[in-house]
Write an enzyme that holds these catalytic residues in place. Structure first.
Site, PDB file in Angstrom:
ATOM      1  N   HIS A 158       0.952  -1.340  -0.032  1.00 25.07           N
ATOM      2  CA  HIS A 158       0.039   0.049  -0.105  1.00 25.07           C
ATOM      3  C   HIS A 158       0.825   1.260  -0.039  1.00 25.07           C
ATOM      4  O   HIS A 158       0.353   2.303  -0.253  1.00 25.07           O
ATOM      5  CB  HIS A 158      -1.020   0.069   1.170  1.00 25.07           C
ATOM      6  CG  HIS A 158      -1.908  -1.173   1.226  1.00 25.07           C
ATOM      7  ND1 HIS A 158      -3.301  -0.794   0.854  1.00 25.07           N
ATOM      8  CD2 HIS A 158      -1.867  -2.281   1.140  1.00 25.07           C
ATOM      9  CE1 HIS A 158      -3.950  -1.954   1.049  1.00 25.07           C
ATOM     10  NE2 HIS A 158      -3.081  -2.948   0.911  1.00 25.07           N
ATOM     11  N   ASP A 366       3.377   9.381  -0.979  1.00 33.91           N
ATOM     12  CA  ASP A 366       2.094   8.807  -0.505  1.00 33.91           C
ATOM     13  C   ASP A 366       1.881   7.565  -1.510  1.00 33.91           C
ATOM     14  O   ASP A 366       1.795   7.854  -2.662  1.00 33.91           O
ATOM     15  CB  ASP A 366       0.804   9.598  -0.445  1.00 33.91           C
ATOM     16  CG  ASP A 366      -0.113   9.135   0.706  1.00 33.91           C
ATOM     17  OD1 ASP A 366      -0.187   8.042   0.997  1.00 33.91           O
ATOM     18  OD2 ASP A 366      -1.002  10.101   0.996  1.00 33.91           O
TER      19      ASP A 366
HETATM   20  P1  ADP Z   1      -3.102   6.325   4.557  1.00 32.51           P
HETATM   21  O1  ADP Z   1      -3.553   4.833   4.382  1.00 32.51           O
HETATM   22  O2  ADP Z   1      -1.785   6.681   4.750  1.00 32.51           O
HETATM   23  O3  ADP Z   1      -3.735   6.445   6.322  1.00 32.51           O
HETATM   24  P2  ADP Z   1      -5.167   7.206   2.888  1.00 32.51           P
HETATM   25  O4  ADP Z   1      -5.490   8.525   2.582  1.00 32.51           O
HETATM   26  O5  ADP Z   1      -4.992   6.481   1.538  1.00 32.51           O
HETATM   27  O6  ADP Z   1      -4.030   7.182   3.791  1.00 32.51           O
HETATM   28  O7  ADP Z   1      -6.425   6.591   3.605  1.00 32.51           O
HETATM   29  C1  ADP Z   1      -6.855   7.189   4.902  1.00 32.51           C
HETATM   30  C2  ADP Z   1      -8.241   6.647   5.058  1.00 32.51           C
HETATM   31  O8  ADP Z   1      -8.492   6.902   6.413  1.00 32.51           O
HETATM   32  C3  ADP Z   1      -9.357   7.485   4.532  1.00 32.51           C
HETATM   33  O9  ADP Z   1     -10.230   6.484   3.975  1.00 32.51           O
HETATM   34  C4  ADP Z   1      -9.957   8.567   5.411  1.00 32.51           C
HETATM   35  O10 ADP Z   1     -11.139   8.685   5.134  1.00 32.51           O
HETATM   36  C5  ADP Z   1      -9.749   7.936   6.596  1.00 32.51           C
HETATM   37  N1  ADP Z   1      -9.398   8.759   7.680  1.00 32.51           N
HETATM   38  C6  ADP Z   1      -8.441   9.434   7.804  1.00 32.51           C
HETATM   39  N2  ADP Z   1      -8.684  10.511   8.749  1.00 32.51           N
HETATM   40  C7  ADP Z   1     -10.071  10.020   9.423  1.00 32.51           C
HETATM   41  C8  ADP Z   1     -10.629  10.754  10.458  1.00 32.51           C
HETATM   42  N3  ADP Z   1     -10.185  11.618  11.138  1.00 32.51           N
HETATM   43  N4  ADP Z   1     -11.737  10.183  10.510  1.00 32.51           N
HETATM   44  C9  ADP Z   1     -12.128   9.086   9.973  1.00 32.51           C
HETATM   45  N5  ADP Z   1     -11.499   8.669   8.928  1.00 32.51           N
HETATM   46  C10 ADP Z   1     -10.552   8.977   8.525  1.00 32.51           C
HETATM   47  O1  F6P Z   2      -1.952   2.561   4.338  1.00 32.89           O
HETATM   48  C1  F6P Z   2      -0.744   2.534   4.826  1.00 32.89           C
HETATM   49  C2  F6P Z   2      -0.973   2.009   6.143  1.00 32.89           C
HETATM   50  O2  F6P Z   2       0.285   1.753   6.923  1.00 32.89           O
HETATM   51  C3  F6P Z   2      -1.870   0.758   6.500  1.00 32.89           C
HETATM   52  O3  F6P Z   2      -1.070  -0.254   6.168  1.00 32.89           O
HETATM   53  C4  F6P Z   2      -2.287   0.922   7.724  1.00 32.89           C
HETATM   54  O4  F6P Z   2      -3.668   0.252   8.076  1.00 32.89           O
HETATM   55  C5  F6P Z   2      -2.800   2.275   7.693  1.00 32.89           C
HETATM   56  O5  F6P Z   2      -1.803   2.964   7.037  1.00 32.89           O
HETATM   57  C6  F6P Z   2      -2.969   3.293   9.264  1.00 32.89           C
HETATM   58  O6  F6P Z   2      -1.672   2.815   9.853  1.00 32.89           O
HETATM   59  P1  F6P Z   2      -1.712   1.865  11.162  1.00 32.89           P
HETATM   60  O7  F6P Z   2      -2.231   0.704  10.849  1.00 32.89           O
HETATM   61  O8  F6P Z   2      -0.269   1.921  11.344  1.00 32.89           O
HETATM   62  O9  F6P Z   2      -2.620   2.656  12.268  1.00 32.89           O
END
Ligand code: ADP
Ligand code: F6P
Length: 470
Positions: A158, A366
């Site tokens: 990812h 990212d």
């Molecule tokens: P990462 O996997 O690095 O966290 P992404 O942008 O791919 O980044 O995914 C983040 C996911 O987490 C999204 O689906 C987003 O809606 C969710 N998310 C992030 N912050 C919040 C929050 N404060 N409340 C609910 N969902 C959240």
């Molecule tokens: O998408 C990247 C990632 O590291 C996922 O593997 C993971 O579920 C998410 O971000 C949130 O991180 P964590 O599981 O360390 O809270």
């Protein structure tokens, strides 16, 4: 139909649509993918136990069966906080300045991967497809092979994959990558990360990469391909049209009292470029004093990986920057940055996105970034907001009609904010239509089906993967 055995570090037990949202792209995407496929989701419960027993906690909720294990404090320290999040995460996000190499982390990583293999092995039946996720579990496939698992196995990463020149700074990098070659399919978010991986296996391991992108290894051909992940478009749009979303929209709109609103939603992670984002917004307020009292930035940033020092530092840094910018530009009845450290139910989040005139998604690096896609999906097509997106997010390769920016350039992001605020409705609609088509057509179902098809060993569409990488 073969069952799918999904294995990831974290398992998020599916929640009702209105419940507080899972945070993290992986959890959100897999929740959606598994609901449609018979199978099991295996991983760490997120809980500690004094002594590891391998006891499986099985649950069935909303058509998804989960099986979780608890880990010992030393496992969590060395594997999750250590090798995964102090070594691989920063390295994979090009931050070798933050990357720590510690022998204990490496040992803990291998120990926990072996514990995962021991615990999940009895659940795997001969026809199952095994789908492993992310940087926490790179060697798991090879450990399962050592136990005699002959099933088709795939890995999806990812995160980004770093250029070979950075990866070689990791002690025992050949061993780590060598263990990945026990999978039948290795998937990346974008062609860029795939290209870096193929470059490494050719240059550092002397392996042959065929015209179709398969890697020759030990008499086998391993499929390495880009499978860009998407959001659960249908569910998200339904959520965006719900009463909860409308309430959240109304509440937020009323609170900004006619001002234009920018939104950022990110785990509190240094890879998300939040410090640079705040500075860019501060620069905009300074450069356009006439507009300074007419715009608000809502940054939602739930804390993440709080036991790791670099995450504690970014949190302190952001609190300082918010205080500084608000101190310089706030008025008695107005604060320019609303900085909120908590999670929200997904439907509320959809309402917040829709209420925002600008989606500010500016990670420094990212793998994909699902927030950018959620912002697009939540917009009103008749009067959509503008997405400002980092050129260094995997999503930038698909969402080319966003305003693409270099998040390191404070001036460029500040100017993009101005351009977005000035953008005529016709241009906003044109851009949004194209963005929406990409988010809708390349959704999480599209991603899952493409990966599962490759895992079955079905032929790809015949395109030369070599060409795709070029
Ligand atoms: P990462 O996997 O690095 O966290 P992404 O942008 O791919 O980044 O995914 C983040 C996911 O987490 C999204 O689906 C987003 O809606 C969710 N998310 C992030 N912050 C919040 C929050 N404060 N409340 C609910 N969902 C959240
Ligand atoms: O998408 C990247 C990632 O590291 C996922 O593997 C993971 O579920 C998410 O971000 C949130 O991180 P964590 O599981 O360390 O809270």
């Amino acid at each position: 139909m073969s069952r799918l055995i999904v294995i990831s570090n974290r398992v998020s037990v599916p929640k009702a649509a209105g419940a507080a949202g899972a945070q993290g792209g992986l959890a959100v995407a897999l929740n959606s993918a598994l609901r449609e496929h018979r199978g099991i989701w295996f991983g760490w419960s997120g809980q500690e136990t004094e002594e590891f027993t391998g006891h499986l906690n099985m649950q069935r909720i909303n058509d998804v069966t989960t099986a979780t294990i608890d880990l010992e404090p030393q496992d969590i320290d060395e594997y999750y906080n250590g090798y995964a999040n102090r070594t691989l995460w920063p390295l994979f996000h090009y931050r070798i300045d933050l990357t720590e190499y510690d022998r204990n982390f490496g040992e803990g990583y291998e120990r926990v991967n072996a514990r995962f293999a021991d615990s999940v092995h009895p659940l795997i039946e001969p026809d199952d497809l095994v789908w492993v996720h992310d940087y926490h579990l790179l060697p798991l496939g090879s450990m399962l092979r050592q136990k005699g698992v002959k099933n088709r196995m795939g890995l999806f990463l990812h995160t980004p994959w770093p250029p070979a020149r950075l990866l070689v700074s990791l002690p025992f990098h050949e061993r780590l990558v060598g263990s990945m070659l026990e999978y039948d399919v290795i998937g990346f978010q974008t062609r860029e990360w795939l290209g870096s991986f193929l470059h490494y296996v050719e240059k550092e391991m002397g392996l042959t990469v065929n015209e179709d992108g398969t890697i020759e290894y030990d008499g086998r051909q391993i499929v390495a391909r880009a499978f860009p992940i998407g959001i659960d478009y249908k569910e998200f749009v339904e959520g965006a049209e719900s009463d909860e979303a409308q309430e959240a929209y109304d509440h937020l709109k009323a609170s900004v009292r006619g001002r234009k609103m920018l939104i950022g939603v990110d785990r509190l992670d240094y890879s998300k470029g939040l410090g640079e984002r705040f500075e860019s917004f501060g620069r905009f307020l300074g450069d356009y004093p006439d507009l300074a009292s007419k715009v608000v930035l809502l940054q939602i940033a739930p804390p993440s990986r709080g036991d790791v020092a670099s995450y504690q530092q970014i949190r302190e840094d952001l609190e300082r920057k918010t205080g500084h910018i608000n101190g310089a530009h706030a008025d008695v009845a107005f604060v320019p940055i609303r900085y909120v450290n908590r999670g929200y139910p997904r439907r509320q989040l959809a309402g917040f996105y829709r209420a925002a005139d600008i989606g500010l998604v500016t990670p420094l690096r990212d793998g994909m970034n699902l927030v950018a896609k959620e912002y697009v999906a939540a917009q009103n097509p008749e009067a959509p907001g503008v997405l400002i997106l980092s050129q260094f997010a995997g999503a930038a390769l698909q969402l080319t009609d966003a305003l693409l920016v270099n998040p390191h350039s404070i001036d460029e992001v500040s100017e993009a904010i101005k351009r977005a605020l000035d953008m005529p409705l016709s241009e906003r609609r044109q851009r949004h239509e194209k963005l929406l088509a990409s988010v809708r057509d390349e959704d999480v179902v599209f991603w899952r089906d493409a990966f599962v098809k490759a895992l079955f060993g079905e032929a790809t569409n015949g395109n030369s993967l070599r060409e795709e990488v070029a």
